[in-house]
Design a protein around this motif. Structure first.
Motif, PDB file in Angstrom:
ATOM      1  N   LEU A 105       0.809  -1.221   0.000  1.00 50.27           N
ATOM      2  CA  LEU A 105       0.000   0.000   0.000  1.00 50.27           C
ATOM      3  C   LEU A 105       0.842   1.271   0.000  1.00 50.27           C
ATOM      4  N   GLN A 106       0.254   2.316  -0.594  1.00 44.13           N
ATOM      5  CA  GLN A 106       0.854   3.643  -0.579  1.00 44.13           C
ATOM      6  C   GLN A 106       0.315   4.435   0.614  1.00 44.13           C
ATOM      7  N   LEU A 107      -0.250   3.739   1.576  1.00 44.96           N
ATOM      8  CA  LEU A 107      -0.791   4.352   2.778  1.00 44.96           C
ATOM      9  C   LEU A 107      -0.095   3.731   3.990  1.00 44.96           C
ATOM     10  N   GLN A 123      -7.491  -1.863  11.114  1.00 45.86           N
ATOM     11  CA  GLN A 123      -6.733  -0.807  10.429  1.00 45.86           C
ATOM     12  C   GLN A 123      -7.219  -0.609   8.994  1.00 45.86           C
ATOM     13  N   LEU A 124      -7.533  -1.708   8.324  1.00 45.77           N
ATOM     14  CA  LEU A 124      -7.996  -1.593   6.934  1.00 45.77           C
ATOM     15  C   LEU A 124      -9.341  -0.881   6.865  1.00 45.77           C
ATOM     16  N   GLU A 125     -10.213  -1.193   7.789  1.00 42.99           N
ATOM     17  CA  GLU A 125     -11.531  -0.554   7.793  1.00 42.99           C
ATOM     18  C   GLU A 125     -11.405   0.934   8.094  1.00 42.99           C
ATOM     19  N   LYS A 126     -10.442   1.292   8.923  1.00 37.62           N
ATOM     20  CA  LYS A 126     -10.203   2.708   9.199  1.00 37.62           C
ATOM     21  C   LYS A 126      -9.673   3.421   7.960  1.00 37.62           C
ATOM     22  N   LEU A 127      -8.736   2.775   7.250  1.00 34.74           N
ATOM     23  CA  LEU A 127      -8.197   3.353   6.018  1.00 34.74           C
ATOM     24  C   LEU A 127      -9.290   3.494   4.957  1.00 34.74           C
ATOM     25  N   GLN A 128     -10.177   2.526   4.921  1.00 37.82           N
ATOM     26  CA  GLN A 128     -11.255   2.545   3.937  1.00 37.82           C
ATOM     27  C   GLN A 128     -12.137   3.784   4.104  1.00 37.82           C
ATOM     28  N   LYS A 129     -12.346   4.186   5.354  1.00 39.49           N
ATOM     29  CA  LYS A 129     -13.150   5.380   5.613  1.00 39.49           C
ATOM     30  C   LYS A 129     -12.376   6.656   5.304  1.00 39.49           C
ATOM     31  N   SER A 130     -11.071   6.622   5.580  1.00 38.47           N
ATOM     32  CA  SER A 130     -10.247   7.820   5.394  1.00 38.47           C
ATOM     33  C   SER A 130      -9.845   8.045   3.945  1.00 38.47           C
ATOM     34  N   PHE A 131      -9.715   6.952   3.180  1.00 35.34           N
ATOM     35  CA  PHE A 131      -9.276   7.039   1.784  1.00 35.34           C
ATOM     36  C   PHE A 131     -10.258   6.303   0.882  1.00 35.34           C
ATOM     37  N   PRO A 132     -11.363   6.944   0.549  1.00 36.14           N
ATOM     38  CA  PRO A 132     -12.391   6.297  -0.277  1.00 36.14           C
ATOM     39  C   PRO A 132     -11.938   6.094  -1.719  1.00 36.14           C
ATOM     40  N   LYS A 133     -12.763   5.421  -2.488  1.00 36.93           N
ATOM     41  CA  LYS A 133     -12.455   5.132  -3.894  1.00 36.93           C
ATOM     42  C   LYS A 133     -12.213   6.436  -4.656  1.00 36.93           C
ATOM     43  N   ASP A 150      -8.206   2.356  -5.108  1.00 39.60           N
ATOM     44  CA  ASP A 150      -8.982   1.974  -3.938  1.00 39.60           C
ATOM     45  C   ASP A 150      -8.017   1.641  -2.804  1.00 39.60           C
ATOM     46  N   LEU A 151      -8.148   2.341  -1.677  1.00 39.94           N
ATOM     47  CA  LEU A 151      -7.276   2.140  -0.530  1.00 39.94           C
ATOM     48  C   LEU A 151      -5.793   2.260  -0.895  1.00 39.94           C
ATOM     49  N   GLY A 152      -5.498   3.222  -1.765  1.00 41.37           N
ATOM     50  CA  GLY A 152      -4.111   3.444  -2.137  1.00 41.37           C
ATOM     51  C   GLY A 152      -3.539   2.439  -3.110  1.00 41.37           C
ATOM     52  N   GLU A 153      -4.369   1.533  -3.624  1.00 40.26           N
ATOM     53  CA  GLU A 153      -3.938   0.547  -4.615  1.00 40.26           C
ATOM     54  C   GLU A 153      -4.542   0.875  -5.975  1.00 40.26           C
ATOM     55  N   ILE A 154      -3.804   0.595  -7.042  1.00 43.79           N
ATOM     56  CA  ILE A 154      -4.336   0.757  -8.386  1.00 43.79           C
ATOM     57  C   ILE A 154      -5.109  -0.498  -8.758  1.00 43.79           C
ATOM     58  N   LYS A 155      -6.426  -0.379  -8.878  1.00 44.92           N
ATOM     59  CA  LYS A 155      -7.264  -1.519  -9.238  1.00 44.92           C
ATOM     60  C   LYS A 155      -7.254  -1.770 -10.736  1.00 44.92           C
ATOM     61  N   ASP A 156      -7.220  -0.664 -11.508  1.00 45.36           N
ATOM     62  CA  ASP A 156      -7.330  -0.792 -12.959  1.00 45.36           C
ATOM     63  C   ASP A 156      -6.722   0.447 -13.614  1.00 45.36           C
ATOM     64  N   THR A 157      -6.182   0.261 -14.811  1.00 47.93           N
ATOM     65  CA  THR A 157      -5.622   1.368 -15.583  1.00 47.93           C
ATOM     66  C   THR A 157      -6.199   1.333 -16.990  1.00 47.93           C
ATOM     67  N   ARG A 158      -6.725   2.459 -17.425  1.00 49.32           N
ATOM     68  CA  ARG A 158      -7.253   2.555 -18.788  1.00 49.32           C
ATOM     69  C   ARG A 158      -6.617   3.761 -19.475  1.00 49.32           C
ATOM     70  N   THR A 159      -6.256   3.583 -20.745  1.00 48.93           N
ATOM     71  CA  THR A 159      -5.654   4.668 -21.512  1.00 48.93           C
ATOM     72  C   THR A 159      -6.469   4.899 -22.783  1.00 48.93           C
ATOM     73  N   TYR A 160      -6.789   6.163 -23.019  1.00 50.98           N
ATOM     74  CA  TYR A 160      -7.523   6.545 -24.226  1.00 50.98           C
ATOM     75  C   TYR A 160      -6.622   7.420 -25.102  1.00 50.98           C
TER      76      TYR A 160
END
Length: 264
Positions: A105-107, A123-133, A150-160
């Motif tokens: 994580l970047q958090l 701790q994860l649930e606390k981060l989830q509230k502090s750093f939303p999607k 999401d939670l400081g993680e890259i879930k997906d990357t799209r390039t146009y």
């Protein structure tokens, strides 16, 4: 699996008898004054050692055998992936529950180690509230990269990329901007001038896509990172609140550096 989804799965895990789940929160933030010399290595070793000493004292041979196996796996994972370390690593593991969940994580987190009948998620649930999607939008002339966070993680990357023939944006299919322009090198200057002159109109089209994605992916925050003209132009066309605009070209930067600019 993205960590936010993982949390929901982890909530359902429970040992049938005794304790069988190892939860590890390890702060690896090099920006922290107490981490300048890789002190996390000592904390990892000592934290896992203390849990083993507790199990030895408890005299439960089955749990001790399971724990030792997981301890080796955790140590191998973290030490073998030091290049991936950002600000923290969170691990949930259990042989009994066939569980192995690792997230870099970047958090920051507070270093702690747990051997319990279920994953420790506080701790994860606390981060989830502090750093939303959220989303990081990276405009660069005729390309726009969108990072789903999401939670400081890259879930997906799209390039146009912008198609000058149709004057519309297309999902990138592996053709780099330089390759597209190289096929008509004599027209590069004309193309760039035309794009600059129509930048706001062209960005307005991709802005509509981004607005739709925000609703679909339920982003609560949107960040823009790009060269000054591109970043300012895209922001002016977006009909959503932008939490932060960073006027800097990070197109070729590692994802960890991009995340650091937003979450520092």
């Amino acid at each position: 699996m993205a960590l936010a989804k993982d949390i929901e799965t982890l909530k359902d895990i429970q040992c049938e008898e005794g304790k069988c789940v190892l939860s590890v929160y390890l702060n690896t933030d090099r920006a922290n004054q107490n981490q300048q010399k890789g002190e996390w290595k000592i904390r990892l070793k000592n934290g896992l050692k203390r849990l083993e000493e507790y199990l030895v004292a408890a005299g439960n041979e089955e749990e001790l055998k399971s724990y030792k196996k997981l301890r080796k796996k955790v140590e191998k994972e973290v030490k073998g992936n030091q290049s991936k370390l950002l600000k923290s690593v969170v691990i949930f593991a259990s042989d009994d529950q066939d569980l192995w969940s690792v997230h870099y994580l970047q958090l920051p987190v507070e270093t702690s180690f747990h051997w319990e009948s279920r994953p420790i998620l506080d701790q994860l649930e606390k981060l989830q509230k502090s750093f939303p999607k959220s989303a990081i939008i990276m405009p660069n002339l005729d390309e726009v990269k969108i990072l789903d966070i999401d939670l400081g993680e890259i879930k997906d990357t799209r390039t146009y990329f912008f198609d000058p023939e149709t004057e519309d944006w297309r999902f990138k299919d592996g053709i780099a901007s330089s390759d597209r322009m190289a096929s008509s090198a004599n027209h590069v200057d004309d193309y760039q001038q035309r794009f600059d002159e129509n930048r706001n109109r062209f960005y307005k089209k991709i802005a509509m896509n981004i607005e739709g994605m925000k609703k679909e992916k339920k982003w609560e925050s949107v960040y823009i990172i790009g060269e000054p003209e591109a970043a300012q132009s895209l922001e002016s066309q977006l009909n959503v609140d932008v939490s932060l605009t960073i006027k800097k070209n990070l197109k070729n930067s590692d994802s960890s550096k991009v995340l650091a600019h937003v979450f520092e």
